[in-house]
Design a protein around this motif. Structure first.
Motif, PDB file in Angstrom:
ATOM      1  N   MET A 117     -52.258  23.868 115.953  1.00 56.67           N
ATOM      2  CA  MET A 117     -52.466  23.999 114.505  1.00 56.67           C
ATOM      3  C   MET A 117     -51.272  23.026 113.743  1.00 56.67           C
ATOM      4  O   MET A 117     -51.599  22.552 112.794  1.00 56.67           O
ATOM      5  CB  MET A 117     -51.817  25.325 113.983  1.00 56.67           C
ATOM      6  CG  MET A 117     -52.935  26.337 114.080  1.00 56.67           C
ATOM      7  SD  MET A 117     -52.758  28.079 113.311  1.00 56.67           S
ATOM      8  CE  MET A 117     -52.629  27.595 111.721  1.00 56.67           C
ATOM      9  N   THR A 118     -50.126  22.914 114.434  1.00 58.79           N
ATOM     10  CA  THR A 118     -49.492  21.808 113.943  1.00 58.79           C
ATOM     11  C   THR A 118     -49.783  20.383 113.999  1.00 58.79           C
ATOM     12  O   THR A 118     -49.669  19.853 112.980  1.00 58.79           O
ATOM     13  CB  THR A 118     -47.960  21.952 114.550  1.00 58.79           C
ATOM     14  OG1 THR A 118     -47.510  23.215 114.505  1.00 58.79           O
ATOM     15  CG2 THR A 118     -46.871  21.093 113.960  1.00 58.79           C
ATOM     16  N   VAL A 119     -50.224  20.022 115.127  1.00 61.43           N
ATOM     17  CA  VAL A 119     -51.012  18.493 115.341  1.00 61.43           C
ATOM     18  C   VAL A 119     -51.943  18.464 114.534  1.00 61.43           C
ATOM     19  O   VAL A 119     -52.302  17.416 114.065  1.00 61.43           O
ATOM     20  CB  VAL A 119     -51.499  18.633 116.872  1.00 61.43           C
ATOM     21  CG1 VAL A 119     -52.193  17.577 117.167  1.00 61.43           C
ATOM     22  CG2 VAL A 119     -50.126  18.603 117.834  1.00 61.43           C
ATOM     23  N   MET A 120     -52.886  19.374 113.895  1.00 61.20           N
ATOM     24  CA  MET A 120     -53.921  19.451 112.907  1.00 61.20           C
ATOM     25  C   MET A 120     -53.291  19.257 111.722  1.00 61.20           C
ATOM     26  O   MET A 120     -54.500  19.399 110.859  1.00 61.20           O
ATOM     27  CB  MET A 120     -55.025  20.615 113.308  1.00 61.20           C
ATOM     28  CG  MET A 120     -55.782  20.397 114.711  1.00 61.20           C
ATOM     29  SD  MET A 120     -57.265  21.468 114.861  1.00 61.20           S
ATOM     30  CE  MET A 120     -58.165  20.739 113.608  1.00 61.20           C
ATOM     31  N   GLY A 121     -52.020  19.703 111.112  1.00 62.61           N
ATOM     32  CA  GLY A 121     -51.808  19.367 110.194  1.00 62.61           C
ATOM     33  C   GLY A 121     -51.541  20.742 109.439  1.00 62.61           C
ATOM     34  O   GLY A 121     -50.955  20.723 108.195  1.00 62.61           O
ATOM     35  N   ALA A 122     -51.825  21.753 109.835  1.00 62.15           N
ATOM     36  CA  ALA A 122     -51.568  23.028 109.114  1.00 62.15           C
ATOM     37  C   ALA A 122     -50.221  23.872 109.769  1.00 62.15           C
ATOM     38  O   ALA A 122     -49.667  23.222 110.834  1.00 62.15           O
ATOM     39  CB  ALA A 122     -52.554  24.113 109.655  1.00 62.15           C
ATOM     40  N   GLY A 123     -49.526  24.596 109.171  1.00 63.73           N
ATOM     41  CA  GLY A 123     -48.243  25.075 109.581  1.00 63.73           C
ATOM     42  C   GLY A 123     -48.609  26.004 110.825  1.00 63.73           C
ATOM     43  O   GLY A 123     -49.587  26.521 110.980  1.00 63.73           O
ATOM     44  N   ALA A 124     -47.489  26.001 111.561  1.00 65.27           N
ATOM     45  CA  ALA A 124     -47.837  27.042 112.855  1.00 65.27           C
ATOM     46  C   ALA A 124     -47.748  28.524 112.361  1.00 65.27           C
ATOM     47  O   ALA A 124     -47.288  28.859 111.116  1.00 65.27           O
ATOM     48  CB  ALA A 124     -46.397  26.847 113.536  1.00 65.27           C
ATOM     49  N   ALA A 125     -48.458  29.023 113.140  1.00 67.37           N
ATOM     50  CA  ALA A 125     -48.569  30.582 112.750  1.00 67.37           C
ATOM     51  C   ALA A 125     -48.542  31.593 114.013  1.00 67.37           C
ATOM     52  O   ALA A 125     -48.670  31.172 115.245  1.00 67.37           O
ATOM     53  CB  ALA A 125     -50.051  30.924 112.089  1.00 67.37           C
ATOM     54  N   ALA A 126     -48.428  32.866 113.847  1.00 66.22           N
ATOM     55  CA  ALA A 126     -48.337  33.868 115.184  1.00 66.22           C
ATOM     56  C   ALA A 126     -49.824  34.120 115.378  1.00 66.22           C
ATOM     57  O   ALA A 126     -50.537  34.921 114.862  1.00 66.22           O
ATOM     58  CB  ALA A 126     -47.695  35.160 114.439  1.00 66.22           C
ATOM     59  N   LEU A 127     -50.321  33.316 116.188  1.00 67.69           N
ATOM     60  CA  LEU A 127     -51.563  33.552 116.825  1.00 67.69           C
ATOM     61  C   LEU A 127     -51.554  34.234 118.231  1.00 67.69           C
ATOM     62  O   LEU A 127     -52.793  34.272 118.967  1.00 67.69           O
ATOM     63  CB  LEU A 127     -52.263  32.066 116.838  1.00 67.69           C
ATOM     64  CG  LEU A 127     -52.496  31.484 115.759  1.00 67.69           C
ATOM     65  CD1 LEU A 127     -52.979  29.921 116.042  1.00 67.69           C
ATOM     66  CD2 LEU A 127     -53.307  31.861 114.775  1.00 67.69           C
ATOM     67  N   SER A 128     -50.408  34.764 118.651  1.00 67.72           N
ATOM     68  CA  SER A 128     -50.272  35.232 120.085  1.00 67.72           C
ATOM     69  C   SER A 128     -51.345  36.170 120.361  1.00 67.72           C
ATOM     70  O   SER A 128     -51.618  36.552 121.462  1.00 67.72           O
ATOM     71  CB  SER A 128     -48.767  35.802 120.456  1.00 67.72           C
ATOM     72  OG  SER A 128     -48.011  34.507 120.128  1.00 67.72           O
ATOM     73  N   VAL A 129     -51.644  37.091 119.247  1.00 69.59           N
ATOM     74  CA  VAL A 129     -52.459  38.486 119.313  1.00 69.59           C
ATOM     75  C   VAL A 129     -53.773  37.690 119.966  1.00 69.59           C
ATOM     76  O   VAL A 129     -54.562  38.482 120.755  1.00 69.59           O
ATOM     77  CB  VAL A 129     -52.697  39.231 118.190  1.00 69.59           C
ATOM     78  CG1 VAL A 129     -51.195  39.872 118.013  1.00 69.59           C
ATOM     79  CG2 VAL A 129     -53.232  38.339 117.101  1.00 69.59           C
ATOM     80  N   PHE A 130     -54.251  36.436 119.637  1.00 78.27           N
ATOM     81  CA  PHE A 130     -55.609  35.999 120.078  1.00 78.27           C
ATOM     82  C   PHE A 130     -55.650  35.581 121.542  1.00 78.27           C
ATOM     83  O   PHE A 130     -56.481  35.594 122.391  1.00 78.27           O
ATOM     84  CB  PHE A 130     -56.120  34.721 119.240  1.00 78.27           C
ATOM     85  CG  PHE A 130     -56.279  35.331 118.071  1.00 78.27           C
ATOM     86  CD1 PHE A 130     -57.368  36.072 117.331  1.00 78.27           C
ATOM     87  CD2 PHE A 130     -55.526  34.824 116.710  1.00 78.27           C
ATOM     88  CE1 PHE A 130     -57.436  36.227 115.949  1.00 78.27           C
ATOM     89  CE2 PHE A 130     -55.584  35.008 115.352  1.00 78.27           C
ATOM     90  CZ  PHE A 130     -56.677  35.931 115.006  1.00 78.27           C
TER      91      PHE A 130
END
Length: 190
Positions: A117-130
Motif C-alpha cells: 500500500m505504501t509503494v502504491m501511494g496510499a498510507g499503510a493500514a492494518a491489513l493483517s486480518v486479511f
C-alpha cells in the motif's frame, strides 16, 4: 482401510485429544487474546497519542511505521471488525498452527500488505486480518476445497466493498491475503 486412511484418522484423533487437553487446562486461545490486545493498544495510540506514530515514523523510518501500522485499526469500527475477525478466524487457526506460525502469518502478511500500500501511494493500514483469512482459506482448502473457494470469493467481494473501490487499498488487501495463504502453505499449516 488402507494405510493413508488409517494415518489420517489417527492424526485427527491425536489432534482432537490435544485440543481437548488444552481446553481442559483452560489455555483457550492466548495468542488470539494478545493479538486483540495489540489492536486495542494500536487504537489507543491512534486516538490518544497520535504524536507517537509521528515519532515512530521519524525515528524508525518507513520500516518502523510499516511495522507499527500492522496493529493500527484506523477507527473504532475498524477495531471492532478486526477484533471480531481475529476472534472468529484466529481462534480457529490457533488450533492448527503453532504460536510462532500464527504470529508469523499475522505480522508477516501485515508488513507485506502495508508495504504494498505504501509503494502504491496510499498510507499503510492494518491489513493483517486479511493474512489470517488467507491462512484460514489454505487450511480449509485442505479439507473442503469448494467451501474454501466460496469463502475466498466472499472475502474478495467484501474486500472490494470495504476498500471503497480504491485500487491501492484493494491491492494491499489482496496481497496480504495472498501472503497469508503463502506463509500457511510454506509452513504446511493444517
Amino acid at each position: 482401510m488402507d494405510r493413508e486412511a488409517q494415518k489420517f484418522w489417527r492424526d485427527r484423533r491425536r489432534e482432537m485429544l490435544r485440543r481437548d487437553r488444552s481446553t481442559r487446562r483452560g489455555q483457550g486461545t492466548p495468542v488470539t487474546f494478545v493479538i486483540i490486545g495489540l489492536l486495542v493498544v494500536g487504537w489507543g495510540i491512534q486516538n490518544f497519542f497520535p504524536g507517537w506514530i509521528f515519532d515512530v515514523s521519524v525515528y524508525g523510518g518507513r520500516i518502523g511505521f510499516i511495522v507499527l501500522s500492522t496493529i493500527l485499526p484506523g477507527s473504532l469500527l475498524g477495531l471492532l471488525l478486526d477484533g471480531l475477525f481475529v476472534w472468529l478466524i484466529g481462534s480457529e487457526l490457533e488450533q492448527v498452527l503453532k504460536p510462532w506460525q500464527y504470529v508469523a502469518v499475522f505480522f508477516g502478511s501485515g508488513i507485506i500488505g502495508a508495504t504494498v500500500m505504501t509503494v502504491m501511494g496510499a498510507g499503510a493500514a492494518a491489513l493483517s486480518v486479511f493474512g489470517l483469512a488467507g491462512a484460514y482459506v489454505y487450511v480449509m482448502a485442505r479439507y473442503n476445497y469448494q467451501g474454501a473457494v466460496r469463502w475466498a470469493l466472499l472475502l474478495l467481494l467484501i474486500n472490494v466493498v470495504l476498500s471503497g473501490f480504491h485500487p491501492s487499498v484493494l491491492v494491499g488487501m489482496v496481497s496480504t491475503f495472498g501472503v497469508g495463504l503463502g506463509i500457511a502453505w510454506s509452513m504446511g499449516a493444517g
